[in-house]
Design a protein around this motif. Structure first.
Motif, PDB file in Angstrom:
ATOM      1  N   PRO A   1       0.954  -1.183   0.219  1.00 44.11           N
ATOM      2  CA  PRO A   1       0.176  -0.046   0.194  1.00 44.11           C
ATOM      3  C   PRO A   1       0.821   1.170  -0.107  1.00 44.11           C
ATOM      4  O   PRO A   1       0.471   2.191  -0.663  1.00 44.11           O
ATOM      5  N   ALA A   2       1.892   1.324   0.954  1.00 45.88           N
ATOM      6  CA  ALA A   2       2.979   2.297   0.932  1.00 45.88           C
ATOM      7  C   ALA A   2       3.501   2.811  -0.760  1.00 45.88           C
ATOM      8  O   ALA A   2       3.455   3.878  -1.182  1.00 45.88           O
ATOM      9  N   LEU A   3       3.730   1.736  -1.443  1.00 48.09           N
ATOM     10  CA  LEU A   3       4.334   1.967  -2.868  1.00 48.09           C
ATOM     11  C   LEU A   3       3.321   2.414  -3.632  1.00 48.09           C
ATOM     12  O   LEU A   3       3.530   3.231  -4.392  1.00 48.09           O
ATOM     13  N   SER A   4       2.199   1.659  -3.658  1.00 47.85           N
ATOM     14  CA  SER A   4       1.065   2.121  -4.348  1.00 47.85           C
ATOM     15  C   SER A   4       0.702   3.531  -4.055  1.00 47.85           C
ATOM     16  O   SER A   4       0.405   4.573  -5.003  1.00 47.85           O
ATOM     17  N   ALA A   5       0.710   3.863  -2.714  1.00 44.84           N
ATOM     18  CA  ALA A   5       0.462   5.539  -2.518  1.00 44.84           C
ATOM     19  C   ALA A   5       1.259   6.600  -3.054  1.00 44.84           C
ATOM     20  O   ALA A   5       0.898   7.517  -3.506  1.00 44.84           O
ATOM     21  N   ILE A   6       2.655   6.108  -2.854  1.00 46.15           N
ATOM     22  CA  ILE A   6       3.643   6.904  -3.254  1.00 46.15           C
ATOM     23  C   ILE A   6       3.667   7.173  -4.802  1.00 46.15           C
ATOM     24  O   ILE A   6       3.875   8.160  -5.433  1.00 46.15           O
ATOM     25  N   ARG A   7       3.389   6.005  -5.440  1.00 46.26           N
ATOM     26  CA  ARG A   7       3.046   6.269  -7.030  1.00 46.26           C
ATOM     27  C   ARG A   7       2.029   6.923  -7.381  1.00 46.26           C
ATOM     28  O   ARG A   7       2.395   7.791  -8.277  1.00 46.26           O
ATOM     29  N   ARG A   8       0.871   6.875  -6.885  1.00 48.41           N
ATOM     30  CA  ARG A   8      -0.104   7.697  -7.171  1.00 48.41           C
ATOM     31  C   ARG A   8      -0.194   9.138  -6.838  1.00 48.41           C
ATOM     32  O   ARG A   8      -0.510  10.111  -7.590  1.00 48.41           O
ATOM     33  N   ALA A   9       0.835   9.209  -5.691  1.00 46.24           N
ATOM     34  CA  ALA A   9       0.951  10.864  -5.465  1.00 46.24           C
ATOM     35  C   ALA A   9       1.938  11.541  -6.493  1.00 46.24           C
ATOM     36  O   ALA A   9       1.516  12.593  -6.791  1.00 46.24           O
ATOM     37  N   LEU A  10       3.107  10.772  -6.850  1.00 48.51           N
ATOM     38  CA  LEU A  10       4.016  11.166  -7.672  1.00 48.51           C
ATOM     39  C   LEU A  10       3.145  11.658  -9.274  1.00 48.51           C
ATOM     40  O   LEU A  10       3.408  12.403  -9.818  1.00 48.51           O
ATOM     41  N   GLN A  11       2.334  10.730  -9.540  1.00 45.09           N
ATOM     42  CA  GLN A  11       1.505  10.810 -10.959  1.00 45.09           C
ATOM     43  C   GLN A  11       0.483  12.013 -10.769  1.00 45.09           C
ATOM     44  O   GLN A  11       0.170  12.573 -11.831  1.00 45.09           O
ATOM     45  N   SER A  12       0.130  12.528  -9.484  1.00 44.46           N
ATOM     46  CA  SER A  12      -0.936  13.442  -9.539  1.00 44.46           C
ATOM     47  C   SER A  12      -0.363  14.828  -9.351  1.00 44.46           C
ATOM     48  O   SER A  12      -1.008  15.798  -9.604  1.00 44.46           O
ATOM     49  N   VAL A  13       1.222  14.972  -9.439  1.00 43.01           N
ATOM     50  CA  VAL A  13       1.662  16.422  -9.278  1.00 43.01           C
ATOM     51  C   VAL A  13       2.385  16.609 -10.473  1.00 43.01           C
ATOM     52  O   VAL A  13       3.296  15.566 -11.054  1.00 43.01           O
ATOM     53  N   ASP A  14       2.639  17.722 -11.059  1.00 45.80           N
ATOM     54  CA  ASP A  14       3.242  18.122 -12.317  1.00 45.80           C
ATOM     55  C   ASP A  14       4.171  19.079 -11.973  1.00 45.80           C
ATOM     56  O   ASP A  14       5.290  19.203 -12.895  1.00 45.80           O
ATOM     57  N   ASP A  15       4.107  19.875 -10.953  1.00 44.41           N
ATOM     58  CA  ASP A  15       5.018  20.877 -10.762  1.00 44.41           C
ATOM     59  C   ASP A  15       6.477  20.257  -9.898  1.00 44.41           C
ATOM     60  O   ASP A  15       6.345  19.274  -8.971  1.00 44.41           O
ATOM     61  N   MET A  16       7.270  20.891  -9.978  1.00 44.38           N
ATOM     62  CA  MET A  16       8.758  20.415  -9.665  1.00 44.38           C
ATOM     63  C   MET A  16       8.561  20.382  -8.020  1.00 44.38           C
ATOM     64  O   MET A  16       9.046  19.711  -7.340  1.00 44.38           O
TER      65      MET A  16
END
Length: 232
Positions: free
Chosen positions: A10-25
């Motif tokens: 779940p931690a891996l899935s959550a961090i991947r979703r979070a990274l995909q949801s942000v476009d700004d540096m």
């Protein structure tokens, strides 16, 4: 938090979703250090290297001290995972120097745990124990209980046998604690100053990752550091 709780996937899935949801540096910068750590624990080493490179790109673009420290820490984590712990130590030193100037005690404590892992991988058990003891002390002072628990578990499991957790003198002091003696009484019994005994007791609690003398006694009995025939 999910990773520390043992919820790895779940931690891996959550961090991947979070990274995909942000476009700004700036948004990515807040997530990348955790993403590297979680990916090393659960995902692939190649993915972790890629995230680490992205973090270095951010460091070159923004040149902020905190970002450079995060990039150095991430590199060290990936190198340790890859079996290149000796190389990792140079990056750890770079991160520590930056964090020291930034006066970031929590992150410095985390770097001590990372240093311990690198030292352990290179066979320097004594240095690893020293780094972990200091990390546990700092986490305790900061009230970082989850980090203290993780460091404490590593401190216990890194040694081959329970008898190696304490020095011979500390084991001797622990036996007297288990017998119900106070610090002044232990000092008289061993011919030591009370200040020295106070320090030994504090070190014993830190090394065993417990908070009370009773808990230290129970731990020692459970792990065979002392015999079962103790009073008090």
């Amino acid at each position: 938090m999910r990773l520390q709780q043992g919820h790895e996937q779940p931690a891996l899935s959550a961090i991947r979703r979070a990274l995909q949801s942000v476009d700004d540096m700036p948004g990515k910068l807040r997530l990348l250090p955790a993403a590297v750590e979680i990916t090393l624990a659960v995902g692939s080493a190649d993915d972790a290297w890629e995230l680490c490179e992205t973090l270095h790109d951010c460091a070159r673009q923004y040149s902020a001290d905190a970002v450079r420290a995060a990039a150095a820490e991430a590199t060290a984590r990936v190198l340790i995972h890859a079996g290149r712990a000796a190389e990792a130590l140079a990056h750890i030193r770079r991160a520590v120097a930056i964090l020291w100037d930034l006066r970031a005690p929590y992150h410095l404590a985390r770097m001590r745990v990372l240093t311990a892992r690198a030292c352990l991988a290179t066979g320097d058990t004594e240095a690893a124990q020293t780094e972990l003891d200091e990390a546990i002390r700092l986490f305790r002072e900061l009230g970082a209980r989850p980090d203290e628990a993780v460091a404490g578990k590593l401190r216990v499991t890194m040694t081959a046998t329970g008898s190696e957790v304490l020095t011979p003198r500390q084991t001797q002091v622990l036996r007297l604690i288990a017998s119900g003696l106070t610090n002044p009484e232990i000092a008289g019994e061993l011919g030591l100053s009370q200040r020295t005994v106070d320090r030994h007791v504090s070190d014993i609690l830190t090394r065993l990752n417990v908070r009370t003398r009773a808990a230290a006694t129970a731990y020692a009995v459970e792990h065979g550091l002392i015999g079962m025939d103790v009073s008090g």
